[in-house]
Design a protein around this motif. Structure first.
Motif, PDB file in Angstrom:
ATOM      1  N   UNK A   8      27.755   2.688 -14.110  1.00  0.00           N
ATOM      2  CA  UNK A   8      27.246   3.329 -15.125  1.00  0.00           C
ATOM      3  C   UNK A   8      26.845   4.769 -14.746  1.00  0.00           C
ATOM      4  N   UNK A   9      26.905   5.670 -15.730  1.00  0.00           N
ATOM      5  CA  UNK A   9      26.760   6.972 -15.868  1.00  0.00           C
ATOM      6  C   UNK A   9      27.355   7.676 -17.224  1.00  0.00           C
ATOM      7  N   UNK A  10      26.927   8.861 -17.505  1.00  0.00           N
ATOM      8  CA  UNK A  10      27.569   9.661 -18.708  1.00  0.00           C
ATOM      9  C   UNK A  10      28.943   9.631 -18.645  1.00  0.00           C
ATOM     10  N   UNK A  11      29.569   9.529 -17.475  1.00  0.00           N
ATOM     11  CA  UNK A  11      31.050   9.212 -17.426  1.00  0.00           C
ATOM     12  C   UNK A  11      30.944   7.864 -16.767  1.00  0.00           C
ATOM     13  N   UNK A  12      31.309   6.815 -17.604  1.00  0.00           N
ATOM     14  CA  UNK A  12      31.055   5.328 -17.297  1.00  0.00           C
ATOM     15  C   UNK A  12      32.292   5.000 -16.851  1.00  0.00           C
ATOM     16  N   UNK A  73      21.259   0.284  -9.143  1.00  0.00           N
ATOM     17  CA  UNK A  73      20.650   1.524  -9.012  1.00  0.00           C
ATOM     18  C   UNK A  73      20.001   1.509  -7.696  1.00  0.00           C
ATOM     19  N   UNK A  74      20.336   2.230  -6.576  1.00  0.00           N
ATOM     20  CA  UNK A  74      19.441   2.235  -5.475  1.00  0.00           C
ATOM     21  C   UNK A  74      19.202   3.692  -5.030  1.00  0.00           C
ATOM     22  N   UNK A  75      18.137   3.954  -4.345  1.00  0.00           N
ATOM     23  CA  UNK A  75      17.952   5.338  -3.854  1.00  0.00           C
ATOM     24  C   UNK A  75      17.256   6.214  -4.991  1.00  0.00           C
ATOM     25  N   UNK A  76      17.039   7.592  -4.545  1.00  0.00           N
ATOM     26  CA  UNK A  76      16.189   8.235  -5.274  1.00  0.00           C
ATOM     27  C   UNK A  76      16.848   9.198  -6.414  1.00  0.00           C
ATOM     28  N   UNK A  77      16.869   8.964  -7.553  1.00  0.00           N
ATOM     29  CA  UNK A  77      17.270  10.001  -8.625  1.00  0.00           C
ATOM     30  C   UNK A  77      16.301  11.103  -9.071  1.00  0.00           C
ATOM     31  N   UNK A  78      17.082  11.868  -9.467  1.00  0.00           N
ATOM     32  CA  UNK A  78      16.090  13.157  -9.870  1.00  0.00           C
ATOM     33  C   UNK A  78      16.583  13.544 -11.101  1.00  0.00           C
ATOM     34  N   UNK A  79      15.951  14.301 -12.101  1.00  0.00           N
ATOM     35  CA  UNK A  79      16.212  15.066 -13.105  1.00  0.00           C
ATOM     36  C   UNK A  79      16.532  13.937 -14.212  1.00  0.00           C
ATOM     37  N   UNK A  80      17.730  14.640 -14.890  1.00  0.00           N
ATOM     38  CA  UNK A  80      18.231  13.760 -15.937  1.00  0.00           C
ATOM     39  C   UNK A  80      18.687  12.397 -15.686  1.00  0.00           C
ATOM     40  N   UNK A  81      19.373  12.405 -14.427  1.00  0.00           N
ATOM     41  CA  UNK A  81      19.874  10.972 -14.073  1.00  0.00           C
ATOM     42  C   UNK A  81      18.772   9.942 -13.847  1.00  0.00           C
ATOM     43  N   UNK A  82      17.627  10.239 -13.381  1.00  0.00           N
ATOM     44  CA  UNK A  82      16.260   9.264 -13.402  1.00  0.00           C
ATOM     45  C   UNK A  82      16.065   8.843 -14.726  1.00  0.00           C
ATOM     46  N   UNK A  83      16.328   9.677 -15.721  1.00  0.00           N
ATOM     47  CA  UNK A  83      16.017   9.162 -17.213  1.00  0.00           C
ATOM     48  C   UNK A  83      16.764   8.504 -17.617  1.00  0.00           C
ATOM     49  N   UNK A  84      18.204   8.668 -17.646  1.00  0.00           N
ATOM     50  CA  UNK A  84      19.335   8.041 -18.160  1.00  0.00           C
ATOM     51  C   UNK A  84      19.982   6.838 -17.566  1.00  0.00           C
ATOM     52  N   UNK A  85      20.246   6.839 -16.284  1.00  0.00           N
ATOM     53  CA  UNK A  85      20.993   5.781 -15.590  1.00  0.00           C
ATOM     54  C   UNK A  85      20.302   4.413 -15.782  1.00  0.00           C
ATOM     55  N   UNK A  86      18.918   4.549 -15.432  1.00  0.00           N
ATOM     56  CA  UNK A  86      18.371   2.813 -15.688  1.00  0.00           C
ATOM     57  C   UNK A  86      18.542   2.511 -17.177  1.00  0.00           C
ATOM     58  N   UNK A  87      18.491   3.098 -17.954  1.00  0.00           N
ATOM     59  CA  UNK A  87      18.693   3.012 -19.573  1.00  0.00           C
ATOM     60  C   UNK A  87      20.319   2.638 -19.745  1.00  0.00           C
ATOM     61  N   UNK A  88      21.185   3.147 -19.025  1.00  0.00           N
ATOM     62  CA  UNK A  88      22.577   2.794 -19.280  1.00  0.00           C
ATOM     63  C   UNK A  88      22.848   1.452 -18.374  1.00  0.00           C
ATOM     64  N   UNK A  89      22.358   1.373 -17.260  1.00  0.00           N
ATOM     65  CA  UNK A  89      22.286   0.048 -16.545  1.00  0.00           C
ATOM     66  C   UNK A  89      21.690  -1.153 -17.385  1.00  0.00           C
ATOM     67  N   UNK A  90      20.527  -0.790 -17.992  1.00  0.00           N
ATOM     68  CA  UNK A  90      19.934  -2.226 -18.858  1.00  0.00           C
ATOM     69  C   UNK A  90      20.891  -2.287 -19.995  1.00  0.00           C
ATOM     70  N   UNK A  91      21.638  -1.318 -20.561  1.00  0.00           N
ATOM     71  CA  UNK A  91      22.386  -1.642 -21.619  1.00  0.00           C
ATOM     72  C   UNK A  91      23.451  -2.655 -21.167  1.00  0.00           C
ATOM     73  N   UNK A  92      24.152  -2.236 -20.066  1.00  0.00           N
ATOM     74  CA  UNK A  92      25.344  -2.994 -19.600  1.00  0.00           C
ATOM     75  C   UNK A  92      24.910  -4.484 -19.242  1.00  0.00           C
ATOM     76  N   UNK A  93      23.662  -4.744 -18.806  1.00  0.00           N
ATOM     77  CA  UNK A  93      22.989  -5.884 -18.436  1.00  0.00           C
ATOM     78  C   UNK A  93      22.961  -6.668 -19.397  1.00  0.00           C
ATOM     79  N   UNK A  94      22.177  -6.031 -20.405  1.00  0.00           N
ATOM     80  CA  UNK A  94      22.189  -6.873 -21.843  1.00  0.00           C
ATOM     81  C   UNK A  94      23.358  -7.003 -22.778  1.00  0.00           C
ATOM     82  N   UNK A  95      24.428  -6.306 -22.681  1.00  0.00           N
ATOM     83  CA  UNK A  95      25.792  -6.717 -23.035  1.00  0.00           C
ATOM     84  C   UNK A  95      26.309  -7.895 -22.560  1.00  0.00           C
TER      85      UNK A  95
END
Length: 148
Positions: A8-12, A73-95
């Motif tokens: 997961x990421x803005x570049x998937x 998702x492991x480790x420390x995330x900062x900035x925009x990644x901390x706000x986006x990556x967990x949501x992208x991961x959740x979307x993939x898991x839900x699908x």
């Protein structure tokens, strides 16, 4: 077993790997035609999440995997990644779960350590997904079979 691996990421990053098949992998930009950086932050996140869901659904329909792997998702995330990556991961898991696929999170430190011993060099998110899938097929698939 054919697996679809998602980084997961803005570049998937994605990869489809199966025994006796040539791996397919690539990246999908979630930015789309209208660059979300010009949108309000909540609209931008919603756009990324929506595009992520659509991309994963398309990959599942095109490749018909038996298993969906998602980088944990492991480790420390900062900035925009901390706000986006967990949501992208959740979307993939839900699908994956809505499609009733065997959906498994893969520890990023485990696959990366194994991959470096086998010649992995960070190239792009698609190749990351491919290495993650190769690792899982070699080391974790037997655990799933034993549990079944």
């Amino acid at each position: 077993m054919r697996v679809l691996a998602i980084d997961p990421g803005v570049s998937l990053g994605w990869a489809v790997v199966a025994p006796n098949e040539i791996p397919q992998f690539g990246e999908i930009s979630l930015k789309g035609r209208l660059d979300p950086k010009y949108l309000h932050v909540t609209d931008r996140h919603a756009a990324y999440f929506d595009r992520c869901t659509g991309a994963v659904v398309h990959l599942i329909e095109e490749h018909c995997p038996e298993c969906l792997l998602v980088e944990e998702m492991a480790g420390r995330m900062l900035g925009e990644a901390a706000r986006i990556l967990p949501g992208l991961r959740a979307q993939v898991l839900c699908v994956g779960r809505r499609r009733e696929l065997l959906t498994i999170e893969v520890n990023n430190a485990s696959w990366a350590k194994w991959a470096r011993r086998h010649g992995y060099v960070k190239a792009d998110d698609g190749s990351d997904a491919r290495w993650m899938a190769e690792y899982w097929l070699e080391h974790e698939l037997r655990n799933v079979r034993e549990a079944a």
